[in-house]
Motif scaffolding. Structure first.
Motif, PDB file in Angstrom:
ATOM      1  N   VAL A  85      75.292 -34.280 -27.379  1.00 33.95           N
ATOM      2  CA  VAL A  85      74.155 -34.732 -28.161  1.00 33.95           C
ATOM      3  C   VAL A  85      74.678 -35.123 -29.534  1.00 33.95           C
ATOM      4  N   ALA A  86      74.352 -36.341 -29.995  1.00 35.87           N
ATOM      5  CA  ALA A  86      74.791 -36.803 -31.306  1.00 35.87           C
ATOM      6  C   ALA A  86      73.606 -37.407 -32.041  1.00 35.87           C
ATOM      7  N   SER A  87      73.522 -37.148 -33.356  1.00 28.01           N
ATOM      8  CA  SER A  87      72.439 -37.701 -34.163  1.00 28.01           C
ATOM      9  C   SER A  87      73.005 -38.396 -35.395  1.00 28.01           C
ATOM     10  N   ASN A  88      72.132 -39.130 -36.110  1.00 25.43           N
ATOM     11  CA  ASN A  88      72.516 -39.853 -37.333  1.00 25.43           C
ATOM     12  C   ASN A  88      73.619 -40.883 -37.083  1.00 25.43           C
ATOM     13  N   VAL A 111      73.367 -39.588 -16.882  1.00 22.92           N
ATOM     14  CA  VAL A 111      72.409 -40.178 -17.812  1.00 22.92           C
ATOM     15  C   VAL A 111      73.046 -40.417 -19.168  1.00 22.92           C
ATOM     16  N   LEU A 112      72.782 -41.592 -19.753  1.00 22.04           N
ATOM     17  CA  LEU A 112      73.052 -41.875 -21.165  1.00 22.04           C
ATOM     18  C   LEU A 112      71.716 -42.223 -21.808  1.00 22.04           C
ATOM     19  N   ASN A 113      71.388 -41.568 -22.912  1.00 18.39           N
ATOM     20  CA  ASN A 113      70.158 -41.823 -23.641  1.00 18.39           C
ATOM     21  C   ASN A 113      70.471 -42.333 -25.033  1.00 18.39           C
ATOM     22  N   LEU A 114      69.745 -43.349 -25.481  1.00 22.74           N
ATOM     23  CA  LEU A 114      69.873 -43.887 -26.837  1.00 22.74           C
ATOM     24  C   LEU A 114      68.489 -44.043 -27.439  1.00 22.74           C
ATOM     25  N   GLY A 115      68.381 -43.782 -28.735  1.00 21.29           N
ATOM     26  CA  GLY A 115      67.091 -43.980 -29.379  1.00 21.29           C
ATOM     27  C   GLY A 115      67.015 -43.375 -30.764  1.00 21.29           C
ATOM     28  N   LYS A 116      65.813 -42.962 -31.114  1.00 24.08           N
ATOM     29  CA  LYS A 116      65.558 -42.337 -32.416  1.00 24.08           C
ATOM     30  C   LYS A 116      65.790 -40.839 -32.346  1.00 24.08           C
ATOM     31  N   ASP A 117      65.286 -40.217 -31.282  1.00 24.37           N
ATOM     32  CA  ASP A 117      65.462 -38.790 -31.023  1.00 24.37           C
ATOM     33  C   ASP A 117      65.158 -38.572 -29.545  1.00 24.37           C
ATOM     34  N   SER A 118      65.112 -37.315 -29.115  1.00 25.42           N
ATOM     35  CA  SER A 118      64.963 -37.038 -27.684  1.00 25.42           C
ATOM     36  C   SER A 118      63.603 -37.434 -27.139  1.00 25.42           C
ATOM     37  N   ASP A 119      62.594 -37.595 -28.007  1.00 28.95           N
ATOM     38  CA  ASP A 119      61.263 -37.993 -27.560  1.00 28.95           C
ATOM     39  C   ASP A 119      61.006 -39.483 -27.711  1.00 28.95           C
ATOM     40  N   ASN A 120      61.938 -40.187 -28.338  1.00 29.54           N
ATOM     41  CA  ASN A 120      61.779 -41.620 -28.563  1.00 29.54           C
ATOM     42  C   ASN A 120      63.086 -42.324 -28.206  1.00 29.54           C
ATOM     43  N   LEU A 121      63.154 -42.785 -26.954  1.00 26.54           N
ATOM     44  CA  LEU A 121      64.369 -43.384 -26.418  1.00 26.54           C
ATOM     45  C   LEU A 121      64.142 -44.857 -26.131  1.00 26.54           C
ATOM     46  N   CYS A 122      64.992 -45.702 -26.713  1.00 24.35           N
ATOM     47  CA  CYS A 122      64.903 -47.125 -26.366  1.00 24.35           C
ATOM     48  C   CYS A 122      65.612 -47.401 -25.047  1.00 24.35           C
ATOM     49  N   LEU A 123      66.519 -46.496 -24.644  1.00 23.78           N
ATOM     50  CA  LEU A 123      67.204 -46.668 -23.359  1.00 23.78           C
ATOM     51  C   LEU A 123      67.526 -45.321 -22.731  1.00 23.78           C
ATOM     52  N   HIS A 124      67.034 -45.145 -21.525  1.00 24.22           N
ATOM     53  CA  HIS A 124      67.424 -44.049 -20.631  1.00 24.22           C
ATOM     54  C   HIS A 124      68.173 -44.725 -19.484  1.00 24.22           C
ATOM     55  N   LEU A 192      60.589 -49.996 -28.080  1.00 24.82           N
ATOM     56  CA  LEU A 192      60.229 -49.255 -29.286  1.00 24.82           C
ATOM     57  C   LEU A 192      60.451 -50.085 -30.554  1.00 24.82           C
ATOM     58  N   ASN A 193      61.019 -51.290 -30.387  1.00 20.91           N
ATOM     59  CA  ASN A 193      61.310 -52.160 -31.532  1.00 20.91           C
ATOM     60  C   ASN A 193      62.150 -51.452 -32.599  1.00 20.91           C
ATOM     61  N   LEU A 194      63.083 -50.636 -32.158  1.00 18.55           N
ATOM     62  CA  LEU A 194      63.928 -49.906 -33.101  1.00 18.55           C
ATOM     63  C   LEU A 194      64.876 -50.857 -33.825  1.00 18.55           C
ATOM     64  N   GLU A 195      65.056 -50.609 -35.103  1.00 20.85           N
ATOM     65  CA  GLU A 195      65.994 -51.400 -35.905  1.00 20.85           C
ATOM     66  C   GLU A 195      67.314 -50.677 -36.108  1.00 20.85           C
ATOM     67  N   ALA A 196      67.398 -49.436 -35.640  1.00 17.68           N
ATOM     68  CA  ALA A 196      68.644 -48.664 -35.677  1.00 17.68           C
ATOM     69  C   ALA A 196      68.580 -47.610 -34.582  1.00 17.68           C
ATOM     70  N   VAL A 197      69.718 -47.314 -33.988  1.00 17.11           N
ATOM     71  CA  VAL A 197      69.823 -46.249 -32.994  1.00 17.11           C
ATOM     72  C   VAL A 197      70.539 -45.074 -33.652  1.00 17.11           C
ATOM     73  N   ASN A 198      69.874 -43.941 -33.716  1.00 17.95           N
ATOM     74  CA  ASN A 198      70.429 -42.774 -34.396  1.00 17.95           C
ATOM     75  C   ASN A 198      70.762 -41.622 -33.456  1.00 17.95           C
ATOM     76  N   TYR A 199      70.396 -41.751 -32.197  1.00 17.32           N
ATOM     77  CA  TYR A 199      70.503 -40.620 -31.274  1.00 17.32           C
ATOM     78  C   TYR A 199      71.215 -41.047 -29.992  1.00 17.32           C
ATOM     79  N   LEU A 200      72.137 -40.228 -29.547  1.00 16.71           N
ATOM     80  CA  LEU A 200      72.837 -40.415 -28.274  1.00 16.71           C
ATOM     81  C   LEU A 200      72.915 -39.088 -27.554  1.00 16.71           C
ATOM     82  N   SER A 201      72.600 -39.087 -26.281  1.00 24.57           N
ATOM     83  CA  SER A 201      72.854 -37.895 -25.468  1.00 24.57           C
ATOM     84  C   SER A 201      73.375 -38.331 -24.110  1.00 24.57           C
ATOM     85  N   ALA A 202      74.142 -37.454 -23.494  1.00 25.94           N
ATOM     86  CA  ALA A 202      74.706 -37.726 -22.172  1.00 25.94           C
ATOM     87  C   ALA A 202      74.676 -36.447 -21.364  1.00 25.94           C
ATOM     88  N   ASN A 203      74.358 -36.556 -20.089  1.00 23.83           N
ATOM     89  CA  ASN A 203      74.426 -35.387 -19.220  1.00 23.83           C
ATOM     90  C   ASN A 203      74.550 -35.833 -17.770  1.00 23.83           C
TER      91      ASN A 203
END
Length: 214
Positions: A85-88, A111-124, A192-203
């Motif tokens: 799990v990585a943030s910022n 799974v690779l997740n990208l987004g703002k945080d764990s509840d707001n993912l632009c890509l699962h 989500l129209n995100l202008e930056a991706v701050n969150y990455l998780s993998a499992n």
């Protein structure tokens, strides 16, 4: 595990040149590894072997059950065999996130997740070897405020159990572009129209060896 951003160097796995520096040296980055003590020590040693400082966040690694409850998709449902799990991250439009790792020999899904945080993912991003009735299929989705969107399936599946593979992900305001190990790429809408991706998780059945930002 190696993590890198910007500035020219050599690929930590030795395949050629890549833009990278030790992003783990940046104290603004938040990293946690939901693994037991021995596995955390292993990753600390790997990090040191590549000349990177060890993030203090690793000392308070999350438990696998915490990651599973926060990341489980209604249909992916894969308990993380190994996770990150990585943030910022502050990944901007036009930049590329390159993830390389090893697929487990008996892999069923990862799974690779990208987004703002764990509840707001632009890509699962969920390649399924054999899971929930899907065989050799990539399932993509988004999550907005904790609610999952509509799944999108891709039949291209250049993943092999037991192999080392690499996925590159970039985005703009309209779409994310995912480039697979064989060079094939496809798009997934930036719902989500995100202008930056701050969150990455993998499992799942995938062990990350390198994360680079280009």
């Amino acid at each position: 595990l190696t993590i890198g951003r910007a500035s020219r160097g050599r690929d930590p796995l030795g395949s050629g040149p890549v833009k990278r520096v030790g992003a783990a040296q940046d104290p603004s980055l938040g990293w946690s590894l939901p693994t037991a003590g021995a596995a955390v020590l292993r990753n600390i040693l790997l990090c040191l072997s590549h000349g990177l400082s060890v993030p203090s966040h690793w000392a308070r690694a999350e438990s696998p059950s915490a990651l599973e409850s926060s990341e489980k998709s209604p249909r992916s449902g894969t308990a993380p065999a190994w996770g990150l799990v990585a943030s910022n991250l502050n990944l901007k439009p036009g930049e590329c996130l390159r993830v390389r790792g090893e697929v487990a020999p008996d892999a069923k899904s990862f799974v690779l997740n990208l987004g703002k945080d764990s509840d707001n993912l632009c890509l699962h991003f969920n390649p399924r070897f054999n899971m929930h009735g899907d065989a050799n299929t990539i399932v993509c989705n988004s999550k907005d405020g904790g609610a999952w969107g509509t799944e999108q399936r891709e039949s291209a599946f250049p993943f092999q159990p037991g192999s080392v593979m690499e996925v590159c992900i970039s985005f703009d305001k309209a779409d994310l572009t995912i480039t697979l190990p064989d060079g094939y790429s496809f798009k997934f809408p930036n719902r989500l129209n995100l202008e930056a991706v701050n969150y990455l998780s993998a499992n799942g059945d995938f062990k990350i060896k390198c994360v680079a930002f280009e």
